[in-house]
Design an enzyme around this catalytic site. Structure first.
Site, PDB file in Angstrom:
ATOM      1  N   LEU A  21     -18.227  47.859 121.090  1.00 37.23           N
ATOM      2  CA  LEU A  21     -16.783  47.646 120.977  1.00 37.23           C
ATOM      3  C   LEU A  21     -16.378  46.575 119.969  1.00 37.23           C
ATOM      4  O   LEU A  21     -15.286  46.630 119.417  1.00 37.23           O
ATOM      5  CB  LEU A  21     -16.204  47.272 122.352  1.00 37.23           C
ATOM      6  N   PHE A  26     -20.071  34.737 118.993  1.00 32.78           N
ATOM      7  CA  PHE A  26     -20.745  34.579 120.280  1.00 32.78           C
ATOM      8  C   PHE A  26     -21.815  35.639 120.507  1.00 32.78           C
ATOM      9  O   PHE A  26     -22.773  35.445 121.244  1.00 32.78           O
ATOM     10  CB  PHE A  26     -19.711  34.667 121.414  1.00 32.78           C
ATOM     11  N   ASP A 140      -6.408  29.859 122.819  1.00 31.78           N
ATOM     12  CA  ASP A 140      -6.663  30.771 121.695  1.00 31.78           C
ATOM     13  C   ASP A 140      -5.857  32.063 121.865  1.00 31.78           C
ATOM     14  O   ASP A 140      -6.379  33.172 121.694  1.00 31.78           O
ATOM     15  CB  ASP A 140      -8.155  31.087 121.593  1.00 31.78           C
TER      16      ASP A 140
END
Length: 337
Positions: A21, A26, A140
């Site tokens: 996806l 990260f 964020d």
């Protein structure tokens, strides 16, 4: 960098990877099927890098606190726990449809009509209200971190995702570089103390992007963005400049020129008023989530009295930005700048 071709091996035991996806610093996000219950989920696979592992543990700490909230009622992503794949920490989330950024892009970045903007903003203000109730700052907020639950539904539902740099209000450290360029509040860029009001600033920018289809403050770095903010909204409060750890970084640099052209009014005054209150330069003057939810813009009867005009239709305020890092041209309602 993790590659799509070898993502299968990151899925242990009863999680079968069906699709790739997305990817970030990260690690990767995959769509997986849990073979134990045949449920499809989204799994965030964090890299085994020590710093990223620490960040993943901090995210789990925040997600554990969010379990006190009903994810559907509070418009936040549902977290189903985590599992380990070797040294990698894998976070298991409900599978949602598409990002708000992609949803806007599907409209060719021309902006959404008021009848869609109103419920989306209301749901996001609701999410911030509930985050505040448990003392958490998202830090964020931006279109890619907001997901549309199911784009085929007649009433668009959205949820806030990615709590990777979220923190407790009590643990905020002035000077921390959180957020994303173009969506950060002035107090973040200047290095002054901040709180959950930074999320409301970001929500104001999301509101503008929903209406126009493009970011309000494009820029390659914080300097570009801060100069644009000052040019369009005026000088920052003295107390903000005086207390900023990074204020000197923004002095004595060449300014970029910005031209604003005004057009005829289009009747979206309540929307503009709400955005102005979200984008107050002084965080102490910024509207709170609870105040935003009571704003007349969200009055249930408003849609019957106010035309559901597209913000990019004829009328509104035309902004033409000169010498910006990217070439932008967009419309915006009157009396904002």
């Amino acid at each position: 960098t993790l590659k799509q071709t070898n993502v299968q091996r990151y899925s242990p035991d009863h999680h079968m990877v069906e699709a790739f996806l997305g990817e970030g610093s990260f690690g990767v996000v995959t769509r997986c099927r849990d073979t134990k219950n045949n449920k499809t989920v989204a799994v965030k696979v964090n890299k085994s890098d020590p710093e990223i592992l620490l960040q993943a543990k901090l995210e789990i700490f925040i997600l554990e606190q969010l379990r006190r909230l009903d994810p559907d009622r509070c418009n936040i992503v549902e977290w189903n726990g985590y599992f380990l794949d070797g040294e990698r920490i894998c976070l298991n989330f409900e599978l949602l449809d598409q990002s708000l950024s992609d949803y806007i892009g599907d409209r060719n970045n021309r902006g959404l009509p008021m009848r869609e903007i109103r419920p989306i903003l209301n749901q996001l203000a609701n999410a911030l209200f509930h985050l505040g109730s448990v003392g958490i700052v998202h830090a964020d907020l931006k279109p890619v971190n907001i997901m549309v639950v199911n784009r085929s539904e007649s009433q668009v539902r959205v949820k806030l995702i990615d709590f990777g740099i979220a923190c407790n209000t009590s643990a905020v450290i002035p000077g921390d570089c959180v957020g994303t360029i173009g969506y950060c509040a002035p107090e973040i860029m200047l290095g002054t103390p901040y709180d959950e009001a930074i999320d409301m600033w970001s929500l104001g920018l999301v509101a503008v992007e929903l209406a126009t289809g493009v970011p309000l403050y494009p820029g390659e770095d914080d300097y570009d963005v801060l100069k644009f903010i000052i040019e369009t909204q005026g000088q920052l409060p003295d107390h903000l400049l005086e207390s900023g750890l990074y204020t000197d970084n923004y002095r004595s640099k060449e300014t970029r020129s910005i031209k604003l052209k005004r057009g005829p009014e289009n009747g979206q005054t309540l929307f503009v008023r709400l955005i102005k209150e979200m984008l107050a330069l002084d965080a102490n003057q910024r509207i709170t989530p609870s105040e935003a939810l009571k704003h007349p813009f969200f009055n249930p009867g408003l849609s019957r009295r106010t035309p559901c005009t597209d913000m990019n239709s004829t009328g509104g305020e035309l902004l033409v930005l000169s010498q910006q890092p990217s070439s932008w041209k967009r419309t915006f309602p009157p009396k904002y700048f």
